[in-house]
Write a protein that holds these residues in place. Structure first.
Motif, PDB file in Angstrom:
ATOM      1  N   SER A  75      60.379 -40.358  43.982  1.00 48.29           N
ATOM      2  CA  SER A  75      60.083 -40.797  45.340  1.00 48.29           C
ATOM      3  C   SER A  75      61.360 -40.863  46.172  1.00 48.29           C
ATOM      4  CB  SER A  75      59.404 -42.168  45.309  1.00 48.29           C
ATOM      5  OG  SER A  75      58.189 -42.098  44.597  1.00 48.29           O
TER       6      SER A  75
ATOM      7  N   ARG B  20      64.659 -49.240  48.526  1.00 51.04           N
ATOM      8  CA  ARG B  20      64.539 -49.657  49.925  1.00 51.04           C
ATOM      9  C   ARG B  20      65.908 -49.704  50.607  1.00 51.04           C
ATOM     10  NH1 ARG B  20      60.987 -52.125  53.296  1.00 51.04           N
ATOM     11  NH2 ARG B  20      61.881 -53.530  54.863  1.00 51.04           N
TER      12      ARG B  20
ATOM     13  N   ILE C  69      56.252 -43.719  51.971  1.00 53.23           N
ATOM     14  CA  ILE C  69      55.834 -44.238  50.667  1.00 53.23           C
ATOM     15  C   ILE C  69      54.327 -44.100  50.488  1.00 53.23           C
ATOM     16  CG2 ILE C  69      55.535 -46.379  49.360  1.00 53.23           C
ATOM     17  CD1 ILE C  69      58.266 -45.222  49.015  1.00 53.23           C
ATOM     18  N   HIS C  70      53.594 -44.343  51.564  1.00 50.17           N
ATOM     19  CA  HIS C  70      52.131 -44.259  51.520  1.00 50.17           C
ATOM     20  C   HIS C  70      51.661 -42.848  51.158  1.00 50.17           C
ATOM     21  CE1 HIS C  70      47.967 -45.171  52.460  1.00 50.17           C
ATOM     22  NE2 HIS C  70      47.928 -44.121  53.258  1.00 50.17           N
TER      23      HIS C  70
ATOM     24  N   SER D  80      61.831 -49.396  58.882  1.00 52.67           N
ATOM     25  CA  SER D  80      60.917 -49.935  57.870  1.00 52.67           C
ATOM     26  C   SER D  80      59.532 -49.319  57.999  1.00 52.67           C
ATOM     27  CB  SER D  80      60.827 -51.460  58.005  1.00 52.67           C
ATOM     28  OG  SER D  80      62.057 -52.061  57.687  1.00 52.67           O
ATOM     29  N   ALA D  81      59.089 -49.119  59.243  1.00 53.62           N
ATOM     30  CA  ALA D  81      57.755 -48.552  59.465  1.00 53.62           C
ATOM     31  C   ALA D  81      57.684 -47.110  58.957  1.00 53.62           C
ATOM     32  CB  ALA D  81      57.408 -48.597  60.949  1.00 53.62           C
ATOM     33  N   LYS D  82      58.730 -46.326  59.235  1.00 58.49           N
ATOM     34  CA  LYS D  82      58.751 -44.935  58.775  1.00 58.49           C
ATOM     35  C   LYS D  82      58.812 -44.891  57.253  1.00 58.49           C
ATOM     36  CE  LYS D  82      61.146 -40.560  59.534  1.00 58.49           C
ATOM     37  NZ  LYS D  82      62.275 -39.882  60.213  1.00 58.49           N
ATOM     38  N   PHE D  83      59.597 -45.777  56.665  1.00 61.59           N
ATOM     39  CA  PHE D  83      59.699 -45.857  55.201  1.00 61.59           C
ATOM     40  C   PHE D  83      58.335 -46.148  54.591  1.00 61.59           C
ATOM     41  CE2 PHE D  83      60.995 -48.718  51.497  1.00 61.59           C
ATOM     42  CZ  PHE D  83      61.112 -47.662  50.613  1.00 61.59           C
ATOM     43  N   ARG D  84      57.598 -47.098  55.181  1.00 56.83           N
ATOM     44  CA  ARG D  84      56.266 -47.438  54.666  1.00 56.83           C
ATOM     45  C   ARG D  84      55.323 -46.243  54.751  1.00 56.83           C
ATOM     46  NH1 ARG D  84      57.260 -52.372  57.354  1.00 56.83           N
ATOM     47  NH2 ARG D  84      56.049 -51.686  59.151  1.00 56.83           N
ATOM     48  N   ARG D  85      55.397 -45.488  55.859  1.00 56.84           N
ATOM     49  CA  ARG D  85      54.522 -44.313  56.012  1.00 56.84           C
ATOM     50  C   ARG D  85      54.826 -43.257  54.957  1.00 56.84           C
ATOM     51  NH1 ARG D  85      55.573 -44.982  61.631  1.00 56.84           N
ATOM     52  NH2 ARG D  85      56.956 -43.168  61.623  1.00 56.84           N
TER      53      ARG D  85
END
Length: 197
Positions: free
Chosen positions: A9, A136, A154-155, A147-152
């Motif tokens: 990842s 992270r 990872i999803h 953080s928002a882009k990272f979450r997307r």
């Protein structure tokens, strides 16, 4: 010749492990690097990408921010881009495999190996992993990352725990550089010993 897949990842240290493998004399095909080359200045894919996604390319190649905005969160648009990119990458990968056909083994560095079902086409899967907190920190230190882009991102990726469960070999980069390099050397010795089996 045996073909192994290398994956992990975002932020897990896969690129660092790929470099270590090359230093040990292992031929490594970097799918991401090939995509960057094909989409860079004068890249072979620029006309097709511009035709499908107007305004996303220029003298410096693909504008990754504009192209990302055009496809991120839009499955049909992403599929259209993949239809342009994947055949070109596959062509270069086949040339890489022909060039190294006399070697005991080669490694294909493919970030979305599980997501695109590439694991079915290799002799074994090497997964690069690290603790979630370290992942992270690494990712959020990248320019333009949020953080928002990272979450997307990872999803969209197969969870690390699932990748580790399905791996044939695991390299942990959550430790020291020397320890990771030692793991890589042991892996190379192990894969080299499997020739002909």
């Amino acid at each position: 010749m045996k073909i192994y897949g290398l994956t992990g990842s975002i932020g897990m240290g896969k690129s660092a492990v790929a470099k270590m493998l090359r230093r040990e004399g292992v031929p490594v095909f970097d799918a991401d690097a090939e995509v960057h080359r094909l989409q860079g200045p004068g890249g072979r894919l620029l006309p097709a990408i511009e035709a499908r996604f107007p305004g996303t390319t220029g003298a410096k190649g693909v504008d990754r921010v504009k192209l990302g905005a055009a496809v991120f969160g839009h499955p049909e648009e992403l599929k259209a881009l993949e239809t342009i990119v994947h055949p070109a990458v596959n062509h270069v990968r086949k040339k890489f495999l022909r060039r190294h056909r006399a070697r005991a083994f080669v490694v294909l560095d493919i970030p979305l190996l599980f997501e695109k079902h590439g694991h079915r086409k290799v002799a074994g899967v090497i997964v690069v992993t690290a603790p979630a907190w370290k992942q992270r920190l690494r990712v959020l230190a990248r320019p333009g990352m949020t953080s928002a882009k990272f979450r997307r991102i990872i999803h969209l990726q197969t969870p690390d725990a699932e990748k580790r469960r399905r791996a044939d070999y695991i390299i942990n980069t959550g430790t020291t550089f020397a320890s990771t390099r030692s793991q890589v050397r042991r892996l190379v010795a192990c894969l080299g010993a499997k020739r002909g089996r």
